[in-house]
Design an enzyme around this catalytic site. Structure first.
Site: not given
Length: 693
Positions: A64, A110, A140, A197, A336, A430
């Site tokens: 490739y 939404i 989601k 997304e 959710k 210390c």
């Protein structure tokens, strides 16, 4: 009308078992070059689709790369560049700012809830208005939503969601993402605007953060922040170097529409648009709720962040009838997941001292469940963040888990104190003075500080140090608590009887550890320098310092008396040089180092053992089979060559092993630097009289 699928050309020689032994570019006519460019573009697009969408590549990465390089050479030589060419995926010159553009269709939000009754209410309204429907259920995603517009199959623009009506044109950045096709495949519509997304896979995010930390940069807090920060970089080459990916999940507008959302998603892969494999079509809302519950259980096993599921009406006519409000589509609902954040009071604040002396404030919390894990402490990061969040003992705070791993205080929900927590002026371990370096605070006690001592012993024995098997965090803590280790040097005073009297130590484990320690008395110089845990000096920098100075005595002398000499070493700038100088001139550190040297003899590095490669500069990328990259770098440098970390006009050869970095290859091609595979590298060494046997 649909555009013919140029990728289906059976006469294209670069689709199956492509040749990589090309004619010289200058031997081609312009017509021949145009023909080959068309075939290479089609082939590279098809191979991209098989790799990113189908996950079934049919050629090797090296093949490739050869096709891609040939395409770039031809485009440059014959001035055949084109905006939707695959070669545009490697970035370009930085821009000054993004242009704001209007979306082809609104990108609405939404309606959402984590309450199952709200989900059933949504379904009831849908049933009342349009009757019984089927639903498409999707994860989601917790990433960055964007619009991708294709005209005649070519990527015209990519735009962030913005306010839903208009967003930033980030097309040049989007072109660098492997799963964003520059040109659609198959029998695609003339015009297609899709919603996708952009996200950073979890494993890639962790790897990227590790690399940032190794470079001394601050890590990202979570994958979404990393994605959002990346996609809005003004320099596309930075975006190209970061591991972003895309899932496509909706049609915003198209010259040809399918009857159902399911049919749209089924066709996306034909176009080269990657669809999530967790999408399901269900008959009713009960099945959708069951889908959500199953995905919640699988959430931690996914390689991408999600915070719920999206339930969409499948039938497009029903969608049109349901319509939309000013803010959201009425045919979709987000169910959710429970938030991975909880509220709890801060009972106290402790200050941890790290190996380098950095002080990290830690909130001690009333135990609280966060994402299924009981959390009783959380990071406050640094003094500046404490001040910015105005957080203190007695405050009620919201706790989150960054990347679902590290708990941290997100914000103050209710003040129960006056002002914010103040860091101590002296080290809590210390009592040495505390100094500030920007937003960070550091103990000045060095290795004389017990906390730094324990972590220094862990580091000395760890993977980046001398790799003493059987001496991890738990065993070091046990030995320190038992009074057997008061310094790194005490490792070499441990006795068999000391170990076998401790809980959990048998004869075999004691003998094995003592054998490991005994074998470390003559460590290679790079390993020893790294094991000392000098701030900002990891294994790579330690190796460069060892090569430069050859012996520990020479390095120490330069660090103490002539720190300017350090700045001439690769990976060492003025900041690192000053840090090394401060480490070696600290009385506490000097005492510890001297004690260790009574037991350890770091082995000098052989420098310039030959001149067969004198005057040459090499850069290595990818993994080699017969040797590590570090060994290859050592090999060429001991034969008179230079081995650098980045390609420039002064580089003579880029040696590319398996899975090489694309940036270095691109830079090599841009500067006409020869690229050698491992066999060619070995052949070069043999030509120069270097016997590897």
């Amino acid at each position: 009308m649909p555009v013919a699928d140029e990728d289906a050309d059976e006469d294209n020689p670069y689709l199956r078992n492509p040749p990589t032994d090309f004619e010289p570019v200058e031997a081609l006519t312009e017509a021949e070059a145009e023909r080959q460019v068309d075939q290479l573009r089609a082939a590279v697009r098809e191979h991209d689709r098989r790799y990113y969408v189908e996950s079934e590549p049919v050629i090797a990465d090296r093949t490739y790369d050869a096709l891609f390089a040939r395409l770039r050479d031809l485009e440059e030589e014959f001035d055949l560049s084109h905006p939707d060419s695959p070669t545009r995926s490697v970035g370009g010159e930085p821009i000054e700012e993004f242009e704001t553009v209007e979306h082809v269709a609104p990108m609405l939000s939404i309606d959402q809830s984590g309450d199952v009754e709200d989900v059933r209410e949504f379904a009831g309204r849908v049933q009342r208005e349009v009757g019984d429907v089927r639903y498409v259920c999707e994860p989601k995603f917790d990433g960055v939503s964007m619009e991708f517009v294709y005209d005649e199959g070519s990527l015209e623009r990519a735009v962030t969601r913005g306010d839903g009506r208009e967003g930033d044109d980030v097309t040049r950045n989007a072109r660098t993402i492997g799963s964003v096709p520059q040109h659609l495949h198959g029998d695609h519509p003339d015009f297609l605007a899709v919603r996708g997304e952009v996200y950073m896979p979890k494993d890639a995010f962790q790897e990227h953060n590790r690399e940032r930390i190794e470079r001394g940069e601050d890590p990202f807090a979570n994958p979404r922040n990393a994605t959002a920060g990346t996609i809005r970089q003004l320099d596309p080459s930075i975006v190209a170097d970061r591991p972003l990916a895309v899932f496509y999940f909706d049609v915003l507008e198209a010259s040809e529409l399918e009857d159902t959302h399911r049919e749209e998603l089924e066709r996306f892969p034909e176009f080269g648009l990657r669809v999530n494999d967790r999408v399901e079509v269900v008959d009713d809302i009960d099945d959708a709720i069951d889908y959500r519950d199953r995905l919640l259980e699988a959430r931690d096993d996914l390689d991408y962040e999600i915070d719920g599921v999206v339930i969409k009406v499948d039938d497009r006519d029903a969608r049109e009838e349901l319509g939309q409000t000013a803010r959201h589509d009425r045919w979709a609902f987000a169910y959710k997941f429970p938030a991975r954040a909880e509220v709890t009071p801060i009972a106290d604040v402790a200050v941890q001292v790290g190996r380098t002396g950095r002080l990290t404030p830690v909130a001690l919390l009333e135990p609280v469940d966060v994402g299924g894990v009981t959390v009783s402490r959380a990071s406050l990061h640094n003094p500046e963040e404490i001040a910015a969040k105005n957080v203190n003992i007695g405050d009620t705070v919201r706790v989150q888990r960054a990347g679902d791993v590290i708990p941290y205080v997100e914000e103050v929900v209710e003040k129960g104190s006056e002002g914010h927590y103040e860091m101590p002026d002296t080290c809590p371990v210390c009592d040495s003075p505390v100094e500030r370096d920007g937003p960070m605070a550091f103990c000045t006690g060095g290795l004389g500080c017990d906390a730094q001592l324990r972590r220094s012993i862990e580091y000395y024995a760890g993977d980046d140090g001398l790799d003493l098997e059987g001496l991890g965090e738990k065993s070091v803590r046990q030995l320190v608590d038992a009074g057997l280790l008061d310094s790194v040097a005490d490792l070499y005073e441990l006795a068999y009887e000391d170990l076998t009297e401790l809980d959990g130590w048998g004869e075999t484990s004691a003998e094995n550890l003592l054998a490991e320690i005994e074998a470390s008395r003559e460590p290679p110089l790079p390993d020893f320098v790294s094991a000392l845990g000098i701030p900002r000096v990891g294994p790579t920098t330690a190796r460069e310092l060892a090569r430069e100075f050859g012996t520990f005595e020479a390095l120490r002398e330069a660090a103490e008396d002539d720190p300017d000499r350090l700045e001439g070493v690769d990976d060492v700038g003025d900041t690192v040089a000053e840090t090394i100088h401060e480490f070696f001139t600290s009385e506490a550190n000097a005492e510890v180092v001297d004690d260790v040297l009574e037991h350890v003899s770091p082995q000098a590095v052989e420098i310039d053992t030959g001149d067969e490669l004198a005057g040459l500069t090499f850069v290595f990328t990818g993994s080699l089979e017969g040797m590590t990259r570090g060994e290859a770098q050592d090999l060429v440098e001991t034969r008179g060559a230079n081995a650098t970390g980045s390609v420039s006009g002064n580089t003579d050869y880029l040696v590319a092993g398996e899975n090489p970095g694309r940036t270095k290859r691109d830079d090599a091609e841009a500067d006409d630097v020869p690229i050698l595979d491992e066999d060619e590298f070995r052949a070069l060494l043999e030509e120069r009289g270097i016997d590897l046997e």
